[in-house]
Every structure is written in C-alpha cells, then in structure tokens.
Enzyme design. Structure first.
Site, PDB file in Angstrom:
ATOM      1  N   ALA A  65       0.859  -1.174   0.000  1.00 13.18           N
ATOM      2  CA  ALA A  65       0.000   0.000   0.000  1.00 13.18           C
ATOM      3  C   ALA A  65       0.901   1.232   0.000  1.00 13.18           C
ATOM      4  CB  ALA A  65      -0.887  -0.024   1.241  1.00 13.18           C
ATOM      5  N   GLU A 112      -0.540  -9.350  -0.663  1.00 14.50           N
ATOM      6  CA  GLU A 112      -1.954  -9.638  -0.389  1.00 14.50           C
ATOM      7  C   GLU A 112      -2.783  -9.607  -1.676  1.00 14.50           C
ATOM      8  OE1 GLU A 112      -1.947  -6.528   2.645  1.00 14.50           O
ATOM      9  OE2 GLU A 112      -2.672  -7.998   4.088  1.00 14.50           O
TER      10      GLU A 112
HETATM   11  C1  HXC Z   1       5.105   4.353  -1.178  1.00 16.24           C
HETATM   12  C2  HXC Z   1       7.008   3.400  -2.015  1.00 16.24           C
HETATM   13  C3  HXC Z   1       6.646   2.149  -1.469  1.00 16.24           C
HETATM   14  C4  HXC Z   1       5.402   2.066  -0.754  1.00 16.24           C
HETATM   15  C5  HXC Z   1       8.530   1.924  -2.473  1.00 16.24           C
HETATM   16  N1  HXC Z   1       8.172   3.203  -2.622  1.00 16.24           N
HETATM   17  N2  HXC Z   1       7.624   1.266  -1.779  1.00 16.24           N
HETATM   18  N3  HXC Z   1       6.240   4.483  -1.878  1.00 16.24           N
HETATM   19  N4  HXC Z   1       4.695   3.205  -0.633  1.00 16.24           N
HETATM   20  N5  HXC Z   1       4.952   0.924  -0.253  1.00 16.24           N
HETATM   21  C6  HXC Z   1       8.901   4.260  -3.321  1.00 16.24           C
HETATM   22  C7  HXC Z   1      10.103   4.734  -2.544  1.00 16.24           C
HETATM   23  O1  HXC Z   1       9.724   5.658  -1.565  1.00 16.24           O
HETATM   24  C8  HXC Z   1      10.925   5.353  -3.644  1.00 16.24           C
HETATM   25  O2  HXC Z   1      10.402   6.608  -3.981  1.00 16.24           O
HETATM   26  C9  HXC Z   1      10.666   4.429  -4.827  1.00 16.24           C
HETATM   27  O3  HXC Z   1       9.459   3.766  -4.532  1.00 16.24           O
HETATM   28  C10 HXC Z   1      11.755   3.391  -5.004  1.00 16.24           C
HETATM   29  O4  HXC Z   1      11.918   2.702  -3.765  1.00 16.24           O
HETATM   30  P1  HXC Z   1      13.342   2.487  -3.062  1.00 16.24           P
HETATM   31  O5  HXC Z   1      13.061   2.229  -1.637  1.00 16.24           O
HETATM   32  O6  HXC Z   1      14.270   3.609  -3.397  1.00 16.24           O
HETATM   33  O7  HXC Z   1      13.842   1.176  -3.828  1.00 16.24           O
HETATM   34  P2  HXC Z   1      14.828   0.037  -3.276  1.00 16.24           P
HETATM   35  O8  HXC Z   1      15.961   0.654  -2.513  1.00 16.24           O
HETATM   36  O9  HXC Z   1      15.124  -0.821  -4.449  1.00 16.24           O
HETATM   37  O10 HXC Z   1      13.949  -0.792  -2.193  1.00 16.24           O
HETATM   38  C11 HXC Z   1      12.825  -1.535  -2.639  1.00 16.24           C
HETATM   39  C12 HXC Z   1      11.937  -1.938  -1.429  1.00 16.24           C
HETATM   40  C13 HXC Z   1      11.608  -0.699  -0.573  1.00 16.24           C
HETATM   41  C14 HXC Z   1      12.713  -2.965  -0.568  1.00 16.24           C
HETATM   42  C15 HXC Z   1      10.710  -2.600  -1.970  1.00 16.24           C
HETATM   43  O11 HXC Z   1      11.078   0.318  -1.440  1.00 16.24           O
HETATM   44  C16 HXC Z   1      10.598  -0.932   0.500  1.00 16.24           C
HETATM   45  O12 HXC Z   1      10.943  -1.481   1.571  1.00 16.24           O
HETATM   46  N6  HXC Z   1       9.349  -0.501   0.288  1.00 16.24           N
HETATM   47  C17 HXC Z   1       8.305  -0.565   1.294  1.00 16.24           C
HETATM   48  C18 HXC Z   1       7.805  -1.950   1.447  1.00 16.24           C
HETATM   49  C19 HXC Z   1       6.721  -2.036   2.506  1.00 16.24           C
HETATM   50  O13 HXC Z   1       6.958  -1.729   3.694  1.00 16.24           O
HETATM   51  N7  HXC Z   1       5.519  -2.426   2.098  1.00 16.24           N
HETATM   52  C20 HXC Z   1       4.385  -2.555   2.994  1.00 16.24           C
HETATM   53  C21 HXC Z   1       3.592  -1.309   2.963  1.00 16.24           C
HETATM   54  S1  HXC Z   1       2.281  -1.314   4.102  1.00 16.24           S
HETATM   55  P3  HXC Z   1      11.311   7.943  -3.976  1.00 16.24           P
HETATM   56  O14 HXC Z   1      10.364   9.021  -4.349  1.00 16.24           O
HETATM   57  O15 HXC Z   1      11.878   8.059  -2.609  1.00 16.24           O
HETATM   58  O16 HXC Z   1      12.355   7.658  -5.016  1.00 16.24           O
HETATM   59  C22 HXC Z   1       1.089  -2.196   3.377  1.00 16.24           C
HETATM   60  C23 HXC Z   1      -0.136  -2.355   4.214  1.00 16.24           C
HETATM   61  C24 HXC Z   1      -1.144  -3.176   3.483  1.00 16.24           C
HETATM   62  O17 HXC Z   1       1.208  -2.672   2.309  1.00 16.24           O
HETATM   63  C25 HXC Z   1      -2.383  -3.205   4.261  1.00 16.24           C
HETATM   64  C26 HXC Z   1      -3.586  -3.210   3.387  1.00 16.24           C
HETATM   65  C27 HXC Z   1      -3.790  -1.981   2.624  1.00 16.24           C
END
Ligand code: HXC
Length: 258
Positions: A65, A112
C-alpha cells in the site's frame, strides 16, 4: 480503457492488467486500487474476456500500500472510509479466473493482492513479504489469513512477525506460488496459461473456480456437497454434452459457453 495507474491490453480472450506506477514500485495508492476495481467491473461485464492476468513491472509486482499516502491518516479516516474493503477486495469477487504474474517485490498489500488472485506464477526474481510490522502496522488486506492458509502457521507467523521476505524458490516450496519461470518468460507463460483456461467453457470454468474457493469457506462435508451439486448441474449445460461427445468422436470440443 485508459487509466493513469494501469495498462489494460487484450490478448485473445485474456485481459492483461499491468500495474503502472513504476516510480513508486507500483505502491497501491487509493487511485490505483480504485482504477483496478473499475477495470475489473468492465472486464467482468465484457463477454469477450474469459480470464485476467494481473502483473506489475520486472522490479516490482507491487511494494505494498502507498505508505506516503497512508502515513497521516487518522483512525477515523480509515474506519469511516472502510479503507481497503471497497476497492481492494473487488478482485476476490471477480468470477472469472485471475492469475497473478509476479516479478520482483510483492510486499505488504502487493503480496496480499497477489494472494487474492486464483493462483500465482512467479518469476525467478520474485520476493514475497509482509513487512508491515517494520512500519508499525500489520497486514490489513488479508495477509494474516491468506498467507497462513497458503503456507501454514509457522512460516506465516515468522514472516508477519519479522517482515522477512521469501524468495521464489521458498515460495514455491511453501505452496504460495504454483511454479517459477524465468523472468523473460513470465508474461508469455501467464498469458498462455490464461488462454488455455479461456479456451474452456466459461460457465463450467466459473463453477470450477467457485467450487475450489468453497474449500476455504466451508467444512469438508459442506464443500463436497456443494461440489457434488455443481458437478450435477454441469449435466444441464450444452458444453458438457459437447465436451463428452467430442471426446467420444476423437475431435476437439467447440464450447459455446452454454
Ligand atoms: C510508497 C514506495 C513504497 C510504498 C517503495 N516506494 N515502496 N512508496 N509506498 N509501499 C517508493 C520509494 O519511496 C521510492 O520513492 C521508490 O518507490 C523506489 O523505492 P526504493 O526504496 O528507493 O527502492 P529500493 O531501494 O530498491 O527498495 C525496494 C523496497 C523498498 C525494498 C521494496 O522500497 C521498501 O521497503 N518498500 C516498502 C515496502 C513495505 O513496507 N511495504 C508494505 C507497505 S504497508 P522515492 O520518491 O523516494 O524515489 C502495506 C499495508 C497493506 O502494504 C495493508 C492493506 C492496505
């Protein structure tokens, strides 16, 4: 159909939906999930579509998300809007078969969403995880329930509590994905699989999907009873007659979706 966050293309009777927010690794923003719900409404009503493949990019199916959109929401914001239920779950009510073709990250809501599809084909670079715990929340789109049913309590619990990712090999071994293919074969393979499904009788396919899904909702006895009645009802279709006659006459069947 044109969307800001999706690309929808037709491949015979199969629609390919590509999540398209590459700069945010396909983070599932409210706009994206609304568009996905709208696209599925259109495809459900479209007689020319018999199956759907859902995919992302080579780097990310979806990284969850949209954290940046969610971070300042209040309890009342998410509770009153019933965040998730309305749009995210549309795919779980979609009657035609859905295949998730996953390359790269399928994290949080991305994992999910993939699990809401009927099955997952993974590219060899796929990574699955429920990292919500690392950002101070928990899975909210079925992760604690669907992952546990798919891979069992031990692995699901470890993933949900630590946020660790599973690679494609582990995901296949655990039963999360049906199989792994090389990255460059992911879309062709998923489309071919969906086209094979789309070549069957659509009403019979809908019954088969409904019967398998009932295994998650019913006791064994109820599920078998439900399956038996659906099986009986296939004998009221023209396509069952065509399928069995074609076998007897040593020719391919011509299904009419009747
Ligand atoms: C918003 C996101 C994002 C996310 C990545 N980005 N994931 N933006 N929401 N979930 C954005 C980053 O901020 C960044 O933008 C760009 O995408 C590239 O990501 P990087 O982090 O620079 O890439 P990398 O170093 O290759 O790392 C990849 C990654 C990491 C390991 C996937 O991005 C990450 O950990 N993302 C979050 C994963 C996460 O926690 N997901 C769960 C979310 S909560 P900028 O502008 O900075 O370049 C969820 C709740 C669900 O899903 C519940 C139901 C709705």
């Amino acid at each position: 159909m044109t969307y800001e966050n999706l690309i929808v293309t037709n491949h015979g009777k199969v629609a390919l939906i590509t999540l398209n927010r590459p700069k945010a690794l396909n983070a599932l923003s409210p706009d994206l999930t609304r568009e996905l719900g709208d696209a599925l409404d259109v495809l459900e009503a479209d007689n020319a579509t018999a199956a759907v493949v859902l995919t992302g990019s080579e780097k990310a199916f979806a990284a969850g998300a949209d954290i940046k959109a969610m971070k300042d929401w209040s309890y009342m914001d998410v509770y009153k809007s019933d965040f998730i239920t309305a749009t995210w779950e549309r795919i779980t009510k979609f009657r035609k078969p859905t295949i998730a073709a996953v390359a790269g990250y399928a994290l949080g809501g991305g994992c999910e969403l993939a699990m809401m599809c009927d099955f997952i084909i993974a590219a060899d670079n796929a990574k699955f995880g429920q990292p919500e715990i690392t950002i101070g929340t928990i899975p909210g789109a079925g992760g604690t329930q669907r992952l546990t049913r798919l891979v069992g309590k031990s692995k699901a619990m470890e993933m949900v509590l630590t946020g660790r990712m599973m690679d494609a090999t582990e995901a296949e071994r655990a039963g999360l994905v049906t199989r792994i293919v090389p990255l460059d074969e992911l879309i062709p393979d998923a489309l071919k699989t969906a086209q094979k499904i789309a070549s069957m009788s659509l009403p019979i396919t809908l019954m088969a999907k409904e019967a398998v899904n009932s295994a998650y909702e019913m006791t064994l006895n109820e599920g078998i009873h439900f399956e038996r009645r659906l099986f009986h009802s296939t004998f009221a279709t023209e396509d069952q007659k065509e399928g069995m006659n074609a076998f007897s006459e040593k020719r391919p069947p011509v299904f009419k979706d009747q």
